[in-house]
Design a protein around this motif. Structure first.
Motif, PDB file in Angstrom:
ATOM      1  N   ALA A  73      79.827 101.221 111.403  1.00  0.00           N
ATOM      2  CA  ALA A  73      79.823  99.829 110.960  1.00  0.00           C
ATOM      3  C   ALA A  73      77.905  99.649 110.838  1.00  0.00           C
ATOM      4  CB  ALA A  73      80.323  98.766 112.002  1.00  0.00           C
ATOM      5  N   PRO A  74      77.732  99.801 110.153  1.00  0.00           N
ATOM      6  CA  PRO A  74      75.449  99.826 110.206  1.00  0.00           C
ATOM      7  C   PRO A  74      75.319  98.130 110.443  1.00  0.00           C
ATOM      8  CG  PRO A  74      76.245 100.186 108.313  1.00  0.00           C
ATOM      9  CD  PRO A  74      77.956 100.484 108.796  1.00  0.00           C
ATOM     10  N   LEU A  75      73.874  97.998 111.073  1.00  0.00           N
ATOM     11  CA  LEU A  75      73.236  96.861 111.784  1.00  0.00           C
ATOM     12  C   LEU A  75      72.826  96.732 110.353  1.00  0.00           C
ATOM     13  CD1 LEU A  75      72.017  97.548 114.576  1.00  0.00           C
ATOM     14  CD2 LEU A  75      74.161  96.033 114.240  1.00  0.00           C
ATOM     15  N   GLN A  76      73.453  94.932 109.897  1.00  0.00           N
ATOM     16  CA  GLN A  76      72.495  94.467 108.570  1.00  0.00           C
ATOM     17  C   GLN A  76      71.627  93.311 109.248  1.00  0.00           C
ATOM     18  OE1 GLN A  76      75.822  93.079 105.555  1.00  0.00           O
ATOM     19  NE2 GLN A  76      76.397  95.808 105.009  1.00  0.00           N
ATOM     20  N   LYS A  77      70.824  94.436 109.577  1.00  0.00           N
ATOM     21  CA  LYS A  77      69.650  93.068 110.177  1.00  0.00           C
ATOM     22  C   LYS A  77      68.798  94.450 110.848  1.00  0.00           C
ATOM     23  CE  LYS A  77      70.376  90.293 113.501  1.00  0.00           C
ATOM     24  NZ  LYS A  77      70.449  89.098 115.060  1.00  0.00           N
ATOM     25  N   PHE A  78      67.470  93.469 110.418  1.00  0.00           N
ATOM     26  CA  PHE A  78      66.054  94.284 110.277  1.00  0.00           C
ATOM     27  C   PHE A  78      65.474  94.226 112.739  1.00  0.00           C
ATOM     28  CE2 PHE A  78      66.450  94.002 106.056  1.00  0.00           C
ATOM     29  CZ  PHE A  78      65.896  95.729 105.572  1.00  0.00           C
ATOM     30  N   ARG A  79      66.594  94.067 113.052  1.00  0.00           N
ATOM     31  CA  ARG A  79      66.061  94.248 114.710  1.00  0.00           C
ATOM     32  C   ARG A  79      67.641  94.498 114.974  1.00  0.00           C
ATOM     33  NH1 ARG A  79      66.835  89.134 117.197  1.00  0.00           N
ATOM     34  NH2 ARG A  79      66.047  87.330 116.121  1.00  0.00           N
ATOM     35  N   TRP A  80      67.687  94.807 116.722  1.00  0.00           N
ATOM     36  CA  TRP A  80      68.407  94.603 117.688  1.00  0.00           C
ATOM     37  C   TRP A  80      67.914  95.205 118.906  1.00  0.00           C
ATOM     38  CZ3 TRP A  80      72.783  93.320 116.279  1.00  0.00           C
ATOM     39  CH2 TRP A  80      74.239  93.086 116.526  1.00  0.00           C
ATOM     40  N   GLY A  81      69.114  94.433 119.466  1.00  0.00           N
ATOM     41  CA  GLY A  81      69.047  94.621 121.127  1.00  0.00           C
ATOM     42  C   GLY A  81      69.994  95.002 122.268  1.00  0.00           C
ATOM     43  N   ASP A  82      70.033  96.002 123.095  1.00  0.00           N
ATOM     44  CA  ASP A  82      70.028  97.519 123.194  1.00  0.00           C
ATOM     45  C   ASP A  82      69.607  97.054 125.093  1.00  0.00           C
ATOM     46  OD1 ASP A  82      71.982  99.316 125.034  1.00  0.00           O
ATOM     47  OD2 ASP A  82      70.263 100.499 124.739  1.00  0.00           O
ATOM     48  N   TYR A  83      70.925  96.220 125.450  1.00  0.00           N
ATOM     49  CA  TYR A  83      70.766  95.275 126.582  1.00  0.00           C
ATOM     50  C   TYR A  83      71.883  95.907 127.953  1.00  0.00           C
ATOM     51  CZ  TYR A  83      69.192  91.476 123.400  1.00  0.00           C
ATOM     52  OH  TYR A  83      68.544  90.485 122.193  1.00  0.00           O
ATOM     53  N   THR A  84      71.830  97.388 127.672  1.00  0.00           N
ATOM     54  CA  THR A  84      72.787  98.611 128.649  1.00  0.00           C
ATOM     55  C   THR A  84      71.792  98.702 129.249  1.00  0.00           C
ATOM     56  OG1 THR A  84      73.152  99.652 127.407  1.00  0.00           O
ATOM     57  CG2 THR A  84      74.697  97.998 127.549  1.00  0.00           C
ATOM     58  N   THR A  85      70.314  99.279 129.028  1.00  0.00           N
ATOM     59  CA  THR A  85      69.052 100.424 129.414  1.00  0.00           C
ATOM     60  C   THR A  85      68.813 100.061 131.436  1.00  0.00           C
ATOM     61  OG1 THR A  85      67.508  99.017 129.056  1.00  0.00           O
ATOM     62  CG2 THR A  85      68.063 100.188 127.497  1.00  0.00           C
ATOM     63  N   GLU A  86      68.507 100.719 131.686  1.00  0.00           N
ATOM     64  CA  GLU A  86      68.037 100.602 133.437  1.00  0.00           C
ATOM     65  C   GLU A  86      66.997 101.414 133.312  1.00  0.00           C
ATOM     66  OE1 GLU A  86      70.509 100.882 136.123  1.00  0.00           O
ATOM     67  OE2 GLU A  86      72.430  99.373 134.604  1.00  0.00           O
ATOM     68  N   PRO A  87      66.102 100.432 134.502  1.00  0.00           N
ATOM     69  CA  PRO A  87      64.890 100.522 134.312  1.00  0.00           C
ATOM     70  C   PRO A  87      64.240 101.461 134.859  1.00  0.00           C
ATOM     71  CG  PRO A  87      66.090  98.518 136.043  1.00  0.00           C
ATOM     72  CD  PRO A  87      67.077  99.917 135.422  1.00  0.00           C
ATOM     73  N   GLY A  88      63.205 101.967 134.688  1.00  0.00           N
ATOM     74  CA  GLY A  88      61.947 103.212 134.439  1.00  0.00           C
ATOM     75  C   GLY A  88      63.147 104.834 134.154  1.00  0.00           C
ATOM     76  N   ARG A  89      64.060 104.219 132.857  1.00  0.00           N
ATOM     77  CA  ARG A  89      64.203 105.801 132.563  1.00  0.00           C
ATOM     78  C   ARG A  89      63.905 106.357 131.420  1.00  0.00           C
ATOM     79  NH1 ARG A  89      69.613 105.443 135.482  1.00  0.00           N
ATOM     80  NH2 ARG A  89      70.457 107.546 134.257  1.00  0.00           N
ATOM     81  N   LEU A  90      63.995 107.272 130.495  1.00  0.00           N
ATOM     82  CA  LEU A  90      63.636 107.387 129.539  1.00  0.00           C
ATOM     83  C   LEU A  90      64.106 107.652 128.636  1.00  0.00           C
ATOM     84  CD1 LEU A  90      61.085 108.994 127.925  1.00  0.00           C
ATOM     85  CD2 LEU A  90      61.530 110.512 128.631  1.00  0.00           C
ATOM     86  N   TYR A  91      64.464 107.137 127.181  1.00  0.00           N
ATOM     87  CA  TYR A  91      65.918 107.744 126.240  1.00  0.00           C
ATOM     88  C   TYR A  91      64.790 107.107 124.968  1.00  0.00           C
ATOM     89  CZ  TYR A  91      68.627 103.828 129.538  1.00  0.00           C
ATOM     90  OH  TYR A  91      69.380 103.774 130.657  1.00  0.00           O
ATOM     91  N   ARG A  92      66.229 107.770 124.207  1.00  0.00           N
ATOM     92  CA  ARG A  92      65.405 108.582 122.542  1.00  0.00           C
ATOM     93  C   ARG A  92      66.560 107.478 121.966  1.00  0.00           C
ATOM     94  NH1 ARG A  92      67.281 113.249 123.144  1.00  0.00           N
ATOM     95  NH2 ARG A  92      64.740 113.861 123.797  1.00  0.00           N
ATOM     96  N   TYR A  93      65.942 106.660 120.842  1.00  0.00           N
ATOM     97  CA  TYR A  93      66.492 105.730 119.683  1.00  0.00           C
ATOM     98  C   TYR A  93      66.423 106.523 118.601  1.00  0.00           C
ATOM     99  CZ  TYR A  93      66.937 102.585 123.629  1.00  0.00           C
ATOM    100  OH  TYR A  93      67.038 101.532 124.860  1.00  0.00           O
ATOM    101  N   ARG A  94      67.492 106.788 117.707  1.00  0.00           N
ATOM    102  CA  ARG A  94      67.253 107.334 116.184  1.00  0.00           C
ATOM    103  C   ARG A  94      68.450 106.658 115.701  1.00  0.00           C
ATOM    104  NH1 ARG A  94      70.559 111.626 113.093  1.00  0.00           N
ATOM    105  NH2 ARG A  94      72.517 111.224 114.780  1.00  0.00           N
ATOM    106  N   VAL A  95      67.288 105.549 114.806  1.00  0.00           N
ATOM    107  CA  VAL A  95      67.793 104.895 113.461  1.00  0.00           C
ATOM    108  C   VAL A  95      67.475 105.933 112.549  1.00  0.00           C
ATOM    109  CG1 VAL A  95      67.087 102.647 112.654  1.00  0.00           C
ATOM    110  CG2 VAL A  95      66.649 102.718 115.125  1.00  0.00           C
ATOM    111  N   ILE A  96      68.828 105.316 112.355  1.00  0.00           N
ATOM    112  CA  ILE A  96      69.318 106.260 110.187  1.00  0.00           C
ATOM    113  C   ILE A  96      69.240 105.062 109.382  1.00  0.00           C
ATOM    114  CG2 ILE A  96      70.539 107.639 109.612  1.00  0.00           C
ATOM    115  CD1 ILE A  96      70.665 108.079 113.084  1.00  0.00           C
ATOM    116  N   ALA A  97      68.618 104.629 108.744  1.00  0.00           N
ATOM    117  CA  ALA A  97      69.074 103.951 107.347  1.00  0.00           C
ATOM    118  C   ALA A  97      70.659 104.042 106.372  1.00  0.00           C
ATOM    119  CB  ALA A  97      68.114 103.706 106.466  1.00  0.00           C
TER     120      ALA A  97
END
Length: 569
Positions: A73-97
Motif C-alpha cells: 500500500a504505497p504512500l500517495q503523498k510526498f512526505r511521511w513520518g516515522d514515529y517509532t524511532t529511538e534517540p541516538g540510533r542509526l537508521y537506514r531508510y530505503r524509499v522506492i517509487a
C-alpha cells in the motif's frame, strides 16, 4: 540531523528528531507518469531490525483488511513520518517509487512482507542517519506522547486504565518525567544547588527527587504559586506538607496573576566556593499527572551558563515576591526583548514576563510574519496581533497551526477560514472518546484545572506545548518555546518565560518532528471525518492522478512538497 540523496529521478530528504523522523520525496517529471506511490523500508543498523513502514490506507482491490505496510500500500503523498524511532540510533531508510498496476503492487508487496522478502522490491534511494539524542546536552529535549497516542496505546496495552499499569505511565511519559528527575540528580553533593520556580508543585516523583538532592547536601530552594483563588495554592502547600519538604520554599503571593514558570536552575560552586549557574530545565510541563501523562508537553534542558545566569537572576527576583510593577521593571533589564526577528542573536535568548508592554507579542508576530514555513502550537487563545498575521494571505508561505480548541484561534469558524487559504493547514485537537485512556486523561486534566480564576480556567487541555517554529527546514530556523502562552495575560500579568533559539538546526529538527507527529494525527482525523460524512471513499488511487496536485502551482500540496524538501526557505 538531516540527510538528502537522489538517484534515477527520485530525491529523498530526511529530518530526524529523537523519537520521530520526517521523510520528504520528490520525483523528476519523467518519473511521475505511472507512479502509484512510495514504499519505505527501515533498518535499525545497530540491531538489524528491518521492517516496512505502515500505511493507514490501501487499494480497494486489496482483499486483506488488516493493517498493511507501504510494501503493498504505497504512500500517495510526498512526505511521511516515522514515529517509532529511538534517540541516538542509526537508521537506514530505503524509499522506492512504485509502478505497475495495483494488482502487481499488492502481489509483490505480499511477498516482500514475508520474512526475508525485502529484496523482492528492488532499487530506490537508500540513506543512513542517526536520530538526535536527548541524552546529549545539545539536544536535551523531551516530548511526552500526548493524547494523540490513543490508538498506539490500545495496540500496546489494550483498552485499560493506565493507573493500573505502571509500564503504561512510563510509556505515556516517554522520558519526560524521567528527564526532570535526571536533571535534579545532577545536584549530587554539597557543591551544588537547585533553584526553581514551579507553578503546580504537586507531583511526588520530582519533589521526592529534590528531597533526595537535599539529602546529598545540595542546597534546594523553590518558589511556588500561592495567590488566593482557585486550588493551586492549597494543593502546592498540601504537597509540601504531606511529602515532608524541609528545603527552602517561597510562596509567590502577590505581584503576578499566576506564577506560571516551570523551571529549575542548576548551580555549582566554582574555585572560590561561590555558586554559579550552569544549566536550566524549562519548558511548559506542569508537575502534575495531567502534565506528564495527559497533555502534549515538552521539557528542555539548556547547558549554557549565560542562559542559566539569566534564569538565576529571574529566580532571585521572584524570591522577593515583588509587586507586578517592580517585577516588570526588573524583567525589562534581565531579559530585554529584541525588536524583531532580524535583531535576534544566534543561540538561545531567554525572555521573562511580566513585561511592561507587548514587545514579546510583537516579536512573536514578526517571527510569524517573516516565516516562509511556520509551525504554531496554541493551547489557549492567540493574541490578536498574532492572529492578524496568520489571517493574512500566505503569499507562497506554508503555515501549520495546531490548536487545542477552535477558540484558540478566536471565534467559531475561524479555523475553516484559515484553511480556505492553500498555504494554511490548521488542525484542532479532538481526542478519541470512549477509550479508557481518554477517560484517564480527562480525569487527570480535569484534576489539573487549578487556576486562580475563571479567566484562566482550562479544563481538558490536550495541546499544552507553546511553540512557534519558523523556517525549520532551512539553515536559520527560529524557535520560541517555554511556559509563556502567546497572550496578553501571559505577557503583562503572569510570571512566565520563553527561550528563543536562532540558528540551532538540531533543536529545530527535534521540535518539528514531534510537532508534525501531533499535527498529522489531528489533521488526518479531521479530513477522515469529513470524507466519511460526505460518503467519500478513503483509499488509494489506482492510477497516477493522485500526484497531479503536488505539482500544480499554488496548491497546498505543492507548497507542502517544496517546504519539506527545503526548497521554500
Amino acid at each position: 540531523m538531516r540527510a538528502r540523496a537522489s538517484k534515477d529521478g527520485l530525491t529523498v530528504r530526511i529530518i530526524a528528531g529523537t523519537h520521530a523522523v520526517l521523510l520528504a520525496f520528490d520525483l523528476a517529471d519523467a518519473r511521475r507518469t505511472g507512479c502509484l506511490g512510495f514504499s519505505i523500508e527501515r533498518t535499525d543498523v545497530e540491531t538489524g531490525d528491518r521492517r516496512w513502514l505502515p500505511n493507514s490506507l490501501r487499494f480497494l482491490s486489496d482483499p486483506r483488511a488488516e493493517q498493511v505496510t507501504t510494501a503493498r500500500a504505497p504512500l500517495q503523498k510526498f512526505r511521511w513520518g516515522d514515529y517509532t524511532t529511538e534517540p541516538g540510533r542509526l537508521y537506514r531508510y530505503r524509499v522506492i517509487a512504485r509502478y505497475g498496476t495495483p494488482a502487481d503492487i499488492i502481489a509483490q508487496g505480499v511477498l516482500a512482507e514475508r520474512p526475508g522478502g525485502f529484496d523482492v522490491i528492488a532499487g530506490g534511494v537508500a540513506l543512513e542517519l542517526r536520530t538526535e539524542d536527548c541524552r546529549n546536552e545539545a539536544t536535551s529535549v523531551f516530548f511526552n506522547r500526548g493524547a494523540a497516542a490513543s490508538q498506539a496505546y490500545v495496540n500496546r496495552f489494550g483498552d485499560n486504565d493506565p493507573d493500573d499499569i505502571p509500564d503504561a505511565l512510563t510509556w505515556l511519559s516517554r522520558g519526560l518525567e524521567e528527564a526532570i528527575v535526571a536533571f535534579i540528580a545532577k545536584a549530587d553533593g554539597p557543591d551544588y544547588a537547585l533553584h526553581g520556580c514551579i507553578y503546580e508543585f504537586e507531583k511526588p516523583t520530582p519533589i521526592k527527587a529534590l528531597i533526595q538532592a537535599q539529602g546529598r547536601g545540595a542546597e534546594v530552594h523553590i518558589v511556588y504559586h500561592a495567590r488566593a483563588g482557585g486550588n493551586t495554592k492549597a494543593e502546592n502547600q498540601h504537597a509540601i506538607a504531606s511529602l515532608g519538604v524541609t528545603f527552602a520554599t517561597t510562596a509567590r503571593t502577590k505581584g503576578s496573576a499566576i506564577m506560571h514558570n516551570k523551571y529549575l536552575v542548576l548551580l555549582k560552586k566554582d574555585a572560590t566556593g561561590a555558586l554559579k549557574p550552569i544549566a536550566v530545565w524549562t519548558g511548559g510541563t506542569n508537575w502534575t499527572e495531567g502534565g506528564i501523562y495527559g497533555q502534549l508537553n515538552v521539557g528542555h534542558a539548556i547547558y549554557d551558563t549565560a542562559v542559566a545566569e539569566r534564569y538565576e537572576a529571574g529566580f532571585q527576583v521572584l524570591t522577593q515576591d515583588l509587586s507586578i510593577d517592580e517585577t516588570q521593571a526588573k524583567n525589562d533589564v534581565i531579559t530585554p526583548v529584541p525588536a524583531s526577528r532580524d535583531t535576534l542573536a544566534h543561540g538561545a535568548t531567554p525572555l521573562f514576563s511580566p513585561q511592561n508592554g507587548l514587545s514579546m507579542i510583537d516579536l512573536y508576530a514578526d517571527i510569524c510574519r517573516t516565516a516562509k514555513v511556520l509551525m504554531v502550537s496554541a493551547p489557549f487563545a492567540l493574541h490578536e496581533r498574532i492572529r492578524n498575521v496568520l489571517g493574512t494571505p500566505t503569499d507562497g508561505a506554508m503555515r501549520f497551526l495546531l490548536a487545542d480548541k477552535e477558540g484558540s484561534y478566536g471565534e467559531k469558524g475561524n479555523i475553516d477560514k484559515l484553511n480556505a487559504d492553500p498555504g494554511n493547514m490548521a488542525a484542532v485537537a479532538k481526542p478519541f472518546e470512549g477509550l479508557k485512556l481518554a477517560d484517564f486523561q480527562k480525569r487527570k486534566l480535569d484534576r489539573d484545572r487549578l487556576m486562580v480564576d475563571e479567566s484562566f480556567h482550562h479544563a481538558g487541555i490536550h495541546i499544552h506545548s507553546k511553540i512557534i517554529l519558523a523556517d525549520p527546514f532551512g539553515p536559520d530556523p527560529v524557535l520560541v518555546t517555554g511556559s509563556a502562552n502567546f497572550s496578553t495575560n501571559s505577557t503583562v500579568a503572569n510570571d512566565s518565560n520563553v527561550l528563543v533559539f536562532r540558528g540551532d538546526t538540531a533543536v529545530a529538527d527535534v521540535y518539528v518532528a514531534d510537532f508534525m507527529r501531533m499535527f498529522e494525527h489531528y489533521w488526518f482525523r479531521s479530513r477522515k471525518d469529513e470524507k466519511l460524512q460526505a460518503n467519500q471513499v478513503f483509499a488509494l488511487k489506482d492510477d497516477d492522478s493522485w500526484s497531479v496536485k503536488y505539482f500544480t502551482p499554488g496548491t497546498r500540496e505543492q507548497r507542502d512538497r517544496l517546504s519539506f524538501l527545503g526548497m521554500n526557505t
